[in-house]
Motif scaffolding. Structure first.
Motif, PDB file in Angstrom:
ATOM      1  N   ARG A   1     -68.951 -24.892 -12.655  1.00  0.00           N
ATOM      2  CA  ARG A   1     -70.608 -24.425 -13.852  1.00  0.00           C
ATOM      3  C   ARG A   1     -71.786 -24.371 -12.324  1.00  0.00           C
ATOM      4  N   VAL A   2     -71.022 -25.645 -11.442  1.00  0.00           N
ATOM      5  CA  VAL A   2     -71.284 -25.496 -10.211  1.00  0.00           C
ATOM      6  C   VAL A   2     -71.344 -23.959  -9.042  1.00  0.00           C
ATOM      7  N   PRO A   3     -70.083 -23.657  -8.614  1.00  0.00           N
ATOM      8  CA  PRO A   3     -69.915 -22.704  -8.007  1.00  0.00           C
ATOM      9  C   PRO A   3     -70.129 -20.813  -8.569  1.00  0.00           C
ATOM     10  N   TYR A   4     -70.742 -21.016 -10.114  1.00  0.00           N
ATOM     11  CA  TYR A   4     -71.054 -20.002 -11.136  1.00  0.00           C
ATOM     12  C   TYR A   4     -72.266 -19.392 -10.506  1.00  0.00           C
ATOM     13  N   THR A   5     -72.779 -21.087 -10.733  1.00  0.00           N
ATOM     14  CA  THR A   5     -74.385 -20.811 -10.018  1.00  0.00           C
ATOM     15  C   THR A   5     -74.665 -20.351  -8.571  1.00  0.00           C
ATOM     16  N   PHE A   6     -73.761 -20.086  -6.846  1.00  0.00           N
ATOM     17  CA  PHE A   6     -74.079 -19.404  -6.734  1.00  0.00           C
ATOM     18  C   PHE A   6     -73.651 -18.366  -6.483  1.00  0.00           C
ATOM     19  N   ALA A   7     -73.298 -17.936  -7.473  1.00  0.00           N
ATOM     20  CA  ALA A   7     -72.024 -16.893  -7.426  1.00  0.00           C
ATOM     21  C   ALA A   7     -73.375 -15.697  -7.728  1.00  0.00           C
ATOM     22  N   VAL A   8     -74.472 -15.406  -8.226  1.00  0.00           N
ATOM     23  CA  VAL A   8     -74.844 -14.514  -8.648  1.00  0.00           C
ATOM     24  C   VAL A   8     -75.788 -13.712  -7.720  1.00  0.00           C
ATOM     25  N   ALA A   9     -76.319 -15.045  -6.385  1.00  0.00           N
ATOM     26  CA  ALA A   9     -76.628 -14.279  -5.483  1.00  0.00           C
ATOM     27  C   ALA A   9     -76.259 -13.856  -4.357  1.00  0.00           C
ATOM     28  N   ILE A  10     -74.849 -14.579  -4.471  1.00  0.00           N
ATOM     29  CA  ILE A  10     -73.267 -13.823  -3.171  1.00  0.00           C
ATOM     30  C   ILE A  10     -73.308 -12.621  -3.506  1.00  0.00           C
ATOM     31  N   PHE A  11     -73.026 -12.140  -4.953  1.00  0.00           N
ATOM     32  CA  PHE A  11     -72.881 -11.201  -5.915  1.00  0.00           C
ATOM     33  C   PHE A  11     -73.048 -10.335  -6.398  1.00  0.00           C
TER      34      PHE A  11
ATOM     35  N   LEU B   1     -73.231  -1.155 -17.045  1.00  0.00           N
ATOM     36  CA  LEU B   1     -73.411   0.053 -17.063  1.00  0.00           C
ATOM     37  C   LEU B   1     -74.974  -0.145 -17.175  1.00  0.00           C
ATOM     38  N   TYR B   2     -75.842  -1.778 -18.073  1.00  0.00           N
ATOM     39  CA  TYR B   2     -77.308  -2.012 -18.492  1.00  0.00           C
ATOM     40  C   TYR B   2     -77.828  -2.440 -17.446  1.00  0.00           C
ATOM     41  N   MET B   3     -76.470  -3.467 -16.019  1.00  0.00           N
ATOM     42  CA  MET B   3     -77.841  -4.950 -16.331  1.00  0.00           C
ATOM     43  C   MET B   3     -77.604  -4.216 -14.992  1.00  0.00           C
ATOM     44  N   ASP B   4     -78.476  -5.271 -13.510  1.00  0.00           N
ATOM     45  CA  ASP B   4     -79.339  -4.846 -12.273  1.00  0.00           C
ATOM     46  C   ASP B   4     -79.230  -6.098 -11.751  1.00  0.00           C
ATOM     47  N   ASN B   5     -78.639  -5.780 -10.358  1.00  0.00           N
ATOM     48  CA  ASN B   5     -78.649  -6.929  -9.079  1.00  0.00           C
ATOM     49  C   ASN B   5     -80.471  -7.091  -8.398  1.00  0.00           C
ATOM     50  N   ILE B   6     -81.016  -8.932  -8.542  1.00  0.00           N
ATOM     51  CA  ILE B   6     -82.059  -8.136  -7.678  1.00  0.00           C
ATOM     52  C   ILE B   6     -81.955  -8.398  -6.035  1.00  0.00           C
ATOM     53  N   GLU B   7     -82.258  -7.891  -5.443  1.00  0.00           N
ATOM     54  CA  GLU B   7     -82.017  -7.670  -3.833  1.00  0.00           C
ATOM     55  C   GLU B   7     -82.804  -9.106  -3.148  1.00  0.00           C
ATOM     56  N   ASN B   8     -83.674  -9.978  -3.720  1.00  0.00           N
ATOM     57  CA  ASN B   8     -84.269 -11.017  -3.272  1.00  0.00           C
ATOM     58  C   ASN B   8     -83.915 -12.047  -3.709  1.00  0.00           C
ATOM     59  N   VAL B   9     -82.962 -12.239  -4.902  1.00  0.00           N
ATOM     60  CA  VAL B   9     -82.141 -13.690  -5.353  1.00  0.00           C
ATOM     61  C   VAL B   9     -80.716 -13.957  -4.233  1.00  0.00           C
ATOM     62  N   LYS B  10     -81.038 -14.763  -3.341  1.00  0.00           N
ATOM     63  CA  LYS B  10     -80.096 -15.351  -2.198  1.00  0.00           C
ATOM     64  C   LYS B  10     -79.834 -16.540  -1.770  1.00  0.00           C
ATOM     65  N   ASN B  11     -78.501 -17.049  -2.162  1.00  0.00           N
ATOM     66  CA  ASN B  11     -77.896 -18.338  -1.898  1.00  0.00           C
ATOM     67  C   ASN B  11     -78.896 -19.277  -0.772  1.00  0.00           C
ATOM     68  N   ASP B  12     -79.579 -20.086  -1.334  1.00  0.00           N
ATOM     69  CA  ASP B  12     -80.662 -20.814  -0.262  1.00  0.00           C
ATOM     70  C   ASP B  12     -79.210 -22.481  -0.656  1.00  0.00           C
ATOM     71  N   THR B  13     -78.322 -22.585   0.971  1.00  0.00           N
ATOM     72  CA  THR B  13     -77.918 -23.824   1.157  1.00  0.00           C
ATOM     73  C   THR B  13     -79.111 -25.410   0.999  1.00  0.00           C
ATOM     74  N   GLY B  14     -80.003 -24.760   1.675  1.00  0.00           N
ATOM     75  CA  GLY B  14     -81.073 -25.671   2.177  1.00  0.00           C
ATOM     76  C   GLY B  14     -81.662 -25.764   0.729  1.00  0.00           C
ATOM     77  N   ALA B  15     -81.803 -24.786  -0.150  1.00  0.00           N
ATOM     78  CA  ALA B  15     -82.608 -25.799  -1.385  1.00  0.00           C
ATOM     79  C   ALA B  15     -81.971 -26.381  -2.073  1.00  0.00           C
ATOM     80  N   ALA B  16     -80.097 -26.126  -2.224  1.00  0.00           N
ATOM     81  CA  ALA B  16     -79.077 -26.034  -2.810  1.00  0.00           C
ATOM     82  C   ALA B  16     -78.759 -27.636  -2.084  1.00  0.00           C
ATOM     83  N   LYS B  17     -79.232 -28.218  -1.281  1.00  0.00           N
ATOM     84  CA  LYS B  17     -79.784 -29.711  -0.255  1.00  0.00           C
ATOM     85  C   LYS B  17     -80.539 -30.353  -1.157  1.00  0.00           C
ATOM     86  N   ASP B  18     -82.078 -29.664  -0.871  1.00  0.00           N
ATOM     87  CA  ASP B  18     -83.641 -30.170  -0.660  1.00  0.00           C
ATOM     88  C   ASP B  18     -83.283 -30.677  -2.775  1.00  0.00           C
ATOM     89  N   ALA B  19     -82.135 -30.144  -3.852  1.00  0.00           N
ATOM     90  CA  ALA B  19     -82.343 -30.181  -5.166  1.00  0.00           C
ATOM     91  C   ALA B  19     -81.500 -31.032  -5.494  1.00  0.00           C
TER      92      ALA B  19
END
Length: 461
Positions: free
Chosen positions: A91-101, A216-234
């Protein structure tokens, strides 16, 4: 330039990429955002649903595995424990995969990956296969548990704060229903005299459907990015770990009991695979269906309040289970177990809703306002959700290991239930002490909160 209430700008790169996304803007939300968010929610639920089914596949397969497979009850509990463990860790790497891909792209990839454990199980599922082989193939099924984390992180970005409890509850609940659905499918197959390969053969094309629908039906959001600082802060924020602990009590219970319920009925009450399958799906089904209600109640009354009393209910249901286990009352045991499932589902919704609310309150306590506060809340809540989801799922490992040890030591699950009762009591105390108790402020977080407006009470998260 794109206005605040206009539709998303055209994609800036290959695939379905949305450049402008501002769900907190009511005009944008009504004109464009809500329709897009709901569409992505629907197909996210489909993929996550299949992921949960694959993750909990072995809770069903062990029911098919009779004496000719040569596995002891302890072997089966160990097998399901390890499947749960992998599902928690990924679940940890899958969380960050959204912003990468991108949310859409990763949904396609993660859905496609489900073919690996399903085809592998189809290949080895027969008497004579070694326990180590079953264990290895079972570990592969753990990747299905990761779909929850990426799906929740993705959907969290699509919805405004005021809708997150409902949206996250619906997304998670729709995914959780994958547990009872595969158990119902197993019931039908066992009843018809079919074997485990029939069940696996049904899910292989469903996985392909989920991947194609996401494309066919889903979207990516451009401004969703991995923030290593956010991960460390969390990771440094105490609330991340407090909520992780509380989520062990709700989701850890749900997934742990989902894996273990059928085995407990077989080992403690002598139920046949068909008799066990007749009832094992009921608890996970009701627990999944009620999860959105837990999120909605948290939106309306405050997640901390709902969670607090939910732990009381879970404690009472567990106490009844202890009594039913000692008296060997199958009817009372089954009824109390189903109630415990329902309460775990309700608590899943209420505890997960607390996460964005806590970090939004911290933003307001820092003096942030409007979109700036919303962005801060999204940043930390999104980063923390993967960690919280992963740690919460580890509760399922603990439950299966506790049952394994209880059966080895006492020949029943009673000892495990006593341990669970004590844990729910601790969850109650922690929820009250951290989020509901009114005391003089101490420490940097409460000091900041005390300097802000009164509505920043965590009781309202």
């Amino acid at each position: 330039m794109t206005g605040p209430g206009t539709a998303p700008a055209p994609p800036s790169r290959g695939g379905r990429w949305i450049q402008h996304w501002d769900p907190e803007n009511e005009t944008f939300w009504k004109e464009t955002g809500e329709k897009v968010a709901r569409r992505n929610l629907f197909f996210s639920v489909l993929s996550e649903h299949i992921g949960f089914s694959v993750w909990t596949l072995w809770s069903v397969l062990v029911l098919f595995m009779g004496p000719d497979y040569g596995l002891t009850p302890a072997d089966k509990f160990m097998l399901t424990s390890m499947v749960t463990l992998v599902g928690a860790v990924v679940r940890v790497p899958y969380t960050f995969a959204v912003a990468i891909f991108g949310g859409r792209n990763w949904t396609i990839i993660s859905a496609g990956l489900l073919l690996v454990p399903t085809v592998a199980a189809f290949t080895v599922m027969e008497p004579g296969t070694s326990f180590s082989t079953f264990l290895l193939v079972g570990l592969l099924a753990g990747i299905g548990g990761g779909n929850f984390a990426s799906s929740m992180t993705n959907i969290n970005a699509f919805f405004p704060l005021r809708k997150k409890g409902w949206a996250l509850g619906l997304n998670a609940g729709g995914g959780n229903i994958g547990v009872p659905v595969i158990q119902l499918a197993a019931l039908a197959i066992i009843g018809a005299g079919g074997g485990p390969r029939v069940l696996l053969g049904i899910y292989i094309p469903l996985i392909l459907v989920a991947a194609v629908m996401a494309a066919l039906y889903m979207d990516n959001i451009e401004n969703v990015k991995n923030d290593t600082g956010a991960a460390k802060d969390a990771a440094r924020d105490s609330h991340t770990w407090i909520m992780s602990f509380l989520y062990i009590g709700t989701f850890g219970s749900f997934i742990g009991y989902s894996f273990a319920f059928g085995q407990v009925l077989q080992n403690q009450f002598g139920r046949t695979p068909l008799e066990a399958a007749y009832v094992t799906f009921i608890g996970p089904l009701l627990g999944s269906l009620i999860r959105p209600l837990g999120g909605w109640m948290a939106d309306k009354y405050g997640g901390a309040k709902i969670s607090l009393w939910n732990y009381v209910g879970m404690g009472i249901a567990t106490a009844v289970l202890i009594g039913a286990s000692m008296e060997k009352s199958l009817a009372l045991f089954t009824g109390a177990f189903v109630v415990l499932f329902v309460l775990s589902g309700l608590g899943n919704g209420s505890t997960f809703k607390m996460i964005p609310g806590i970090f939004q309150n911290k933003a307001l306590a820092k003096g942030l306002e409007g979109e700036e506060a919303a962005a801060y809340g999204r940043r930390l809540s999104g980063a923390s959700m993967g960690l919280i989801g992963a740690v919460g799922a580890l509760g399922g490992v603990g439950i299966n290991l506790a049952f394994r040890q209880s059966f080895l030591s006492y020949g029943s699950g009673t000892g495990a239930f006593v341990a669970f009762l004590a844990f729910y009591a601790v969850c109650f105390v922690v929820t009250w002490a951290v989020y509901l108790r009114r005391t003089a402020p101490r420490g940097p977080v409460t000091t900041a909160t005390s300097e802000a407006k009164p509505q920043l009470s965590y009781a309202k998260v």
